[in-house]
Design an enzyme around this catalytic site. Structure first.
Site, mmCIF file in Angstrom:
data_model
loop_
_atom_site.group_PDB
_atom_site.id
_atom_site.type_symbol
_atom_site.label_atom_id
_atom_site.label_comp_id
_atom_site.label_asym_id
_atom_site.label_seq_id
_atom_site.Cartn_x
_atom_site.Cartn_y
_atom_site.Cartn_z
ATOM 1 N N TYR A 54 -59.589 -41.120 -10.773
ATOM 2 C CA TYR A 54 -59.644 -39.873 -11.558
ATOM 3 C C TYR A 54 -60.778 -39.891 -12.573
ATOM 4 O O TYR A 54 -61.305 -38.827 -12.906
ATOM 5 C CB TYR A 54 -58.280 -39.574 -12.202
ATOM 6 C CG TYR A 54 -57.297 -39.121 -11.149
ATOM 7 C CD1 TYR A 54 -57.339 -37.820 -10.657
ATOM 8 C CD2 TYR A 54 -56.388 -40.008 -10.579
ATOM 9 C CE1 TYR A 54 -56.489 -37.407 -9.639
ATOM 10 C CE2 TYR A 54 -55.527 -39.603 -9.564
ATOM 11 C CZ TYR A 54 -55.585 -38.303 -9.095
ATOM 12 O OH TYR A 54 -54.755 -37.895 -8.080
ATOM 13 N N GLN A 87 -54.325 -24.297 -7.953
ATOM 14 C CA GLN A 87 -53.900 -25.649 -7.585
ATOM 15 C C GLN A 87 -54.982 -26.644 -7.961
ATOM 16 O O GLN A 87 -54.785 -27.851 -7.848
ATOM 17 C CB GLN A 87 -53.654 -25.729 -6.076
ATOM 18 C CG GLN A 87 -52.544 -24.814 -5.597
ATOM 19 C CD GLN A 87 -52.561 -24.684 -4.085
ATOM 20 O OE1 GLN A 87 -51.989 -25.492 -3.371
ATOM 21 N NE2 GLN A 87 -53.234 -23.663 -3.590
ATOM 22 N N ASN A 88 -56.134 -26.129 -8.386
ATOM 23 C CA ASN A 88 -57.259 -27.014 -8.679
ATOM 24 C C ASN A 88 -57.090 -27.678 -10.036
ATOM 25 O O ASN A 88 -56.578 -27.077 -10.974
ATOM 26 C CB ASN A 88 -58.573 -26.232 -8.633
ATOM 27 C CG ASN A 88 -58.821 -25.656 -7.255
ATOM 28 O OD1 ASN A 88 -58.182 -26.080 -6.295
ATOM 29 N ND2 ASN A 88 -59.718 -24.706 -7.157
ATOM 30 N N VAL A 89 -57.577 -28.908 -10.109
ATOM 31 C CA VAL A 89 -57.477 -29.643 -11.372
ATOM 32 C C VAL A 89 -58.804 -29.618 -12.124
ATOM 33 O O VAL A 89 -58.908 -30.167 -13.215
ATOM 34 C CB VAL A 89 -56.984 -31.094 -11.138
ATOM 35 C CG1 VAL A 89 -55.566 -31.080 -10.575
ATOM 36 C CG2 VAL A 89 -57.916 -31.870 -10.208
ATOM 37 N N HIS A 105 -51.199 -28.026 -10.667
ATOM 38 C CA HIS A 105 -51.255 -29.453 -10.331
ATOM 39 C C HIS A 105 -51.924 -30.295 -11.414
ATOM 40 O O HIS A 105 -52.410 -31.383 -11.136
ATOM 41 C CB HIS A 105 -51.963 -29.646 -8.976
ATOM 42 C CG HIS A 105 -51.189 -29.039 -7.836
ATOM 43 N ND1 HIS A 105 -51.740 -28.752 -6.603
ATOM 44 C CD2 HIS A 105 -49.884 -28.661 -7.751
ATOM 45 C CE1 HIS A 105 -50.804 -28.229 -5.820
ATOM 46 N NE2 HIS A 105 -49.677 -28.151 -6.496
ATOM 47 N N THR A 177 -57.197 -21.787 -0.056
ATOM 48 C CA THR A 177 -56.144 -22.815 0.043
ATOM 49 C C THR A 177 -55.571 -22.802 1.449
ATOM 50 O O THR A 177 -55.368 -21.736 2.038
ATOM 51 C CB THR A 177 -55.011 -22.630 -0.993
ATOM 52 O OG1 THR A 177 -53.923 -23.516 -0.659
ATOM 53 C CG2 THR A 177 -54.490 -21.203 -1.074
ATOM 54 N N SER A 178 -55.298 -23.996 1.974
ATOM 55 C CA SER A 178 -54.746 -24.092 3.328
ATOM 56 C C SER A 178 -53.247 -23.755 3.332
ATOM 57 O O SER A 178 -52.637 -23.709 4.397
ATOM 58 C CB SER A 178 -54.964 -25.503 3.881
ATOM 59 O OG SER A 178 -54.270 -26.442 3.078
HETATM 60 N N1 APR Z 1 -64.544 -20.618 0.322
HETATM 61 C C1 APR Z 1 -63.212 -20.397 0.431
HETATM 62 N N2 APR Z 1 -62.379 -21.241 1.084
HETATM 63 C C2 APR Z 1 -62.906 -22.334 1.640
HETATM 64 C C3 APR Z 1 -64.286 -22.639 1.560
HETATM 65 C C4 APR Z 1 -65.123 -21.705 0.877
HETATM 66 N N3 APR Z 1 -66.437 -21.889 0.755
HETATM 67 N N4 APR Z 1 -64.494 -23.804 2.218
HETATM 68 C C5 APR Z 1 -63.301 -24.231 2.671
HETATM 69 N N5 APR Z 1 -62.338 -23.334 2.336
HETATM 70 C C6 APR Z 1 -60.899 -23.361 2.618
HETATM 71 C C7 APR Z 1 -60.463 -24.142 3.848
HETATM 72 O O1 APR Z 1 -60.637 -23.357 5.013
HETATM 73 C C8 APR Z 1 -59.002 -24.427 3.523
HETATM 74 O O2 APR Z 1 -58.171 -23.365 3.964
HETATM 75 O O3 APR Z 1 -60.231 -23.995 1.545
HETATM 76 C C9 APR Z 1 -58.982 -24.499 2.005
HETATM 77 C C10 APR Z 1 -58.805 -25.897 1.432
HETATM 78 O O4 APR Z 1 -57.568 -26.403 1.781
HETATM 79 P P1 APR Z 1 -57.083 -27.831 1.263
HETATM 80 O O5 APR Z 1 -58.174 -28.832 1.387
HETATM 81 O O6 APR Z 1 -55.796 -28.137 1.919
HETATM 82 O O7 APR Z 1 -56.873 -27.600 -0.335
HETATM 83 P P2 APR Z 1 -55.654 -26.941 -1.099
HETATM 84 O O8 APR Z 1 -54.967 -25.921 -0.264
HETATM 85 O O9 APR Z 1 -56.173 -26.509 -2.423
HETATM 86 O O10 APR Z 1 -54.700 -28.179 -1.309
HETATM 87 C C11 APR Z 1 -53.529 -28.000 -2.052
HETATM 88 O O11 APR Z 1 -53.039 -30.326 -1.959
HETATM 89 O O12 APR Z 1 -53.770 -32.491 -1.991
HETATM 90 C C12 APR Z 1 -53.178 -31.506 -2.725
HETATM 91 O O13 APR Z 1 -52.988 -31.373 -5.025
HETATM 92 C C13 APR Z 1 -53.903 -31.155 -3.980
HETATM 93 O O14 APR Z 1 -54.081 -29.001 -5.065
HETATM 94 C C14 APR Z 1 -54.215 -29.697 -3.834
HETATM 95 C C15 APR Z 1 -53.184 -29.235 -2.830
#
Ligand code: APR
Length: 239
Positions: A54, A87-89, A105, A177-178
């Site tokens: 971190y 969800q971003n830190v 988070h 976010t996924s």
């Molecule tokens: N613009 C918008 N979205 C994008 C871009 C972009 N340029 N590039 C990638 N993405 C999308 C991907 O297609 C995906 O759907 O961002 C998403 C990222 O997903 P994850 O990596 O799973 O991140 P997230 O959903 O924020 O994860 C949630 O999981 O590990 C934990 O605590 C962590 O807060 C995090 C949580």
């Protein structure tokens, strides 16, 4: 009264700033074992490694800046009552000028007690010149200072206030976010029926069943530009 816009953001929001996402190819969880750096068990096993991980993430904040997408969201405060639920830190929404940000988070710029991470008395904001935490740096209760991050398996204290905020929304937007991680992904269920909801992501995202969203298949910056035009051109949102 101004209409309420609630924006739920994930790692994709900050991707164009150069912060990698978690689950895309080459994402953070491919490079670091999640159970080692993002669980209480991993921290108990090797606190030094987790603190170092971190420290690196925190230092990266000094090299990145908010992108156009963050700026568009902040700029919408001129027209609407905007709350970001993230969800971003990282601190890129705040640095872009967003004034109401709910972090689900945790926050990289803060540290807390290892004994009770949510004891407000010991949550401390670090100044950029003091971003490095060392073993032996103690919280006010005498425990090791730990990152103020919600790890897997830990409660998400801000989920209730986030759910209330989503329930009051006149428009709901999901960006980057996924939707793999709960309870954050479940916030979609709190959108009142009939409330317009949009999802901005360059890739396909599976939304929880029963949730209706209009998909804008673009990256955060381009997608937010498109959404801004939609909002500003619609009397339901901006008078
Ligand atoms: N613009 C918008 N979205 C994008 C871009 C972009 N340029 N590039 C990638 N993405 C999308 C991907 O297609 C995906 O759907 O961002 C998403 C990222 O997903 P994850 O990596 O799973 O991140 P997230 O959903 O924020 O994860 C949630 O999981 O590990 C934990 O605590 C962590 O807060 C995090 C949580």
């Amino acid at each position: 009264m101004r209409k309420k816009l609630v924006v739920l953001t994930g790692a994709g929001m900050s991707a164009e700033s150069g912060i990698s996402t978690f689950r895309d190819a080459g994402g953070l969880w491919e490079r670091y074992p999640v159970e080692q750096v993002a669980t209480p068990e991993g921290y108990a096993r090797d606190p030094e490694l987790v603190i170092r991980f971190y420290n690196e993430r925190r230092k990266q904040l000094l090299d990145v800046k908010p992108n156009h997408g963050h700026e568009v969201i902040a700029g919408l405060e001129q027209f609407m009552d905007v709350t970001v639920v993230t969800q971003n830190v990282d601190n890129l929404h705040e640095r872009a000028g967003s004034t109401k940000v709910i972090h689900l988070h945790g926050e990289l710029t803060k540290v807390c007690s290892s004994r009770d991470p949510n004891d407000a008395r010991y949550i401390k904001e670090l100044k950029p010149e003091a971003y490095e935490v060392k073993m032996g740096d103690l919280a006010g209760d005498g425990s090791q200072l730990r990152p103020f991050i919600v790890w897997f398996g830990e409660p998400v204290p801000n989920i209730e206030v986030a759910a209330e905020t989503v329930m009051a929304a006149d428009c709901f937007v999901v960006v980057g976010t996924s939707l793999n991680v709960y309870p954050a992904a479940g916030l979609l269920h709190y959108v009142r029926p009939g409330t317009p909801a949009y999802l901005i992501d360059p890739n396909e995202v599976v939304v929880p069943s029963g949730c209706r969203v209009t998909v804008i298949r673009k990256g955060a910056s381009e997608g937010m530009d498109e959404l801004r035009e939609i909002l500003l051109g619609d009397k339901r949102f901006v008078q």
